[in-house]
Design an enzyme around this catalytic site. Sequence first.
Site, PDB file in Angstrom:
ATOM      1  CG  ASN A   9      44.421  56.884   6.759  1.00  0.00           C
ATOM      2  OD1 ASN A   9      44.575  57.866   6.036  1.00  0.00           O
ATOM      3  ND2 ASN A   9      44.027  55.719   6.296  1.00  0.00           N
ATOM      4  CG  LEU A  10      43.793  58.662  14.652  1.00  0.00           C
ATOM      5  CD1 LEU A  10      45.147  58.554  15.335  1.00  0.00           C
ATOM      6  CD2 LEU A  10      42.893  59.600  15.452  1.00  0.00           C
ATOM      7  CG  ASN A 178      45.445  41.773  -1.984  1.00  0.00           C
ATOM      8  OD1 ASN A 178      44.807  41.770  -3.041  1.00  0.00           O
ATOM      9  ND2 ASN A 178      45.016  42.390  -0.897  1.00  0.00           N
ATOM     10  CG  LEU A 214      51.008  34.391  -2.757  1.00  0.00           C
ATOM     11  CD1 LEU A 214      51.819  33.155  -3.095  1.00  0.00           C
ATOM     12  CD2 LEU A 214      49.857  34.561  -3.748  1.00  0.00           C
ATOM     13  N   GLY A 215      49.574  36.483   1.500  1.00  0.00           N
ATOM     14  CA  GLY A 215      49.307  36.374   2.941  1.00  0.00           C
ATOM     15  C   GLY A 215      50.302  35.414   3.589  1.00  0.00           C
ATOM     16  CB  THR A 241      45.777  45.981  10.527  1.00  0.00           C
ATOM     17  OG1 THR A 241      44.541  45.387  10.898  1.00  0.00           O
ATOM     18  CG2 THR A 241      45.529  47.379   9.976  1.00  0.00           C
ATOM     19  CG  ASP A 245      50.149  49.318   4.215  1.00  0.00           C
ATOM     20  OD1 ASP A 245      49.895  49.247   2.998  1.00  0.00           O
ATOM     21  OD2 ASP A 245      49.311  49.622   5.071  1.00  0.00           O
TER      22      ASP A 245
HETATM   23  O1  RIB Z   1      46.752  48.808   5.098  1.00  0.00           O
HETATM   24  C1  RIB Z   1      46.311  49.116   6.388  1.00  0.00           C
HETATM   25  C2  RIB Z   1      45.812  50.516   6.455  1.00  0.00           C
HETATM   26  O2  RIB Z   1      44.659  50.624   5.646  1.00  0.00           O
HETATM   27  C3  RIB Z   1      45.382  50.984   7.826  1.00  0.00           C
HETATM   28  O3  RIB Z   1      46.434  51.532   8.572  1.00  0.00           O
HETATM   29  C4  RIB Z   1      44.267  51.968   7.508  1.00  0.00           C
HETATM   30  O4  RIB Z   1      44.601  53.271   7.816  1.00  0.00           O
HETATM   31  C5  RIB Z   1      43.972  51.788   6.028  1.00  0.00           C
HETATM   32  O5  RIB Z   1      44.477  52.805   5.276  1.00  0.00           O
END
Ligand code: RIB
Length: 299
Positions: A9-10, A178, A214-215, A241, A245
């Site tokens: 994604n952008l 999560n 668990l954050g 954010t 990942d």
């Molecule tokens: O997990 C974070 C991601 O979720 C962001 O980068 C956004 O693109 C969404 O896919």
Amino acid sequence: MITVYGSINLDVVSKMTHFPAAGETVLTPEALPSPGGKGANQAVAAARAGGAVYMVGAVGADGLSVIPLEAFREAGVDMRGVAVLPGETTAIASVMVDAAGENRIVVASNANGRAPALTADHLAPSGILLMQMEIPYRSNWDALAVSKKRGAKVILNLAPFGPVDKELLSQVDILVVNEGEAAALIRHLGMDAESTEEKAWALSALGPTVVITLGGAGYLCAGKAGLIVGKALNVEVIDTTGAGDAFCGCLAAALDGESMPLHEALRFAAAGASLACTKLGAQTAYASKDEIAARISAG
Ligand code: RIB
């Protein structure tokens, strides 16, 4: 080798004083266009953490793909499995981050909906396949079958939550969710489990080793190696954010190239995820293998 099959994604990241209510417009001085997508984030996190990474996914043949593809190049991710689709638009995520570093995200899937099928050629025989839920589910389940034939280990990050049945889960080696995703999965499967630990054990009884993140409180893992519980690093949170990942990418890197035992790999992943919260954006915040190792040794 780690093959990441998923979204690219952008991200358009806006720092807000507060999230808009229905019908409200909130002004913010600027927005940061940055590379994102759960698949691409995990690929870049794994590469920064020392993994050899091969990405399979799709972008549009448009200007929106420049930033995500450049991020792959910089991180050393092999992009030969990324399809550039004429006439298609690269996926766009609108990411709003509030003063506490929490986010709200909307993803327009665009080219992610046409990610190419994963084939055996995309996988190393005893490598890792890392998947999330931002491309069509069917593509993931087909990839699962391919990876099993090839002898690759599968890590599935069920984010965002999507329906998956018991038979498919039994083919997953490590499931990462999560707390919200774990609860949704337990409900979806009609299972009965109250506490986070009970949910992890209930899901692991279906086959996979189950990691529940668990954050800021760390993680819990249940599986053949028993129960493993660990903490996150104590950091100043700017933006969460892409922290999940970072966890998945670092976990894959630690288990693949580094061949760490699971408990050490989880600690490495949690440290990578914590450091990912210290800057605005997802990939823009990911730490290198040396930075993660240094923070772990510093205690
Ligand atoms: O997990 C974070 C991601 O979720 C962001 O980068 C956004 O693109 C969404 O896919």
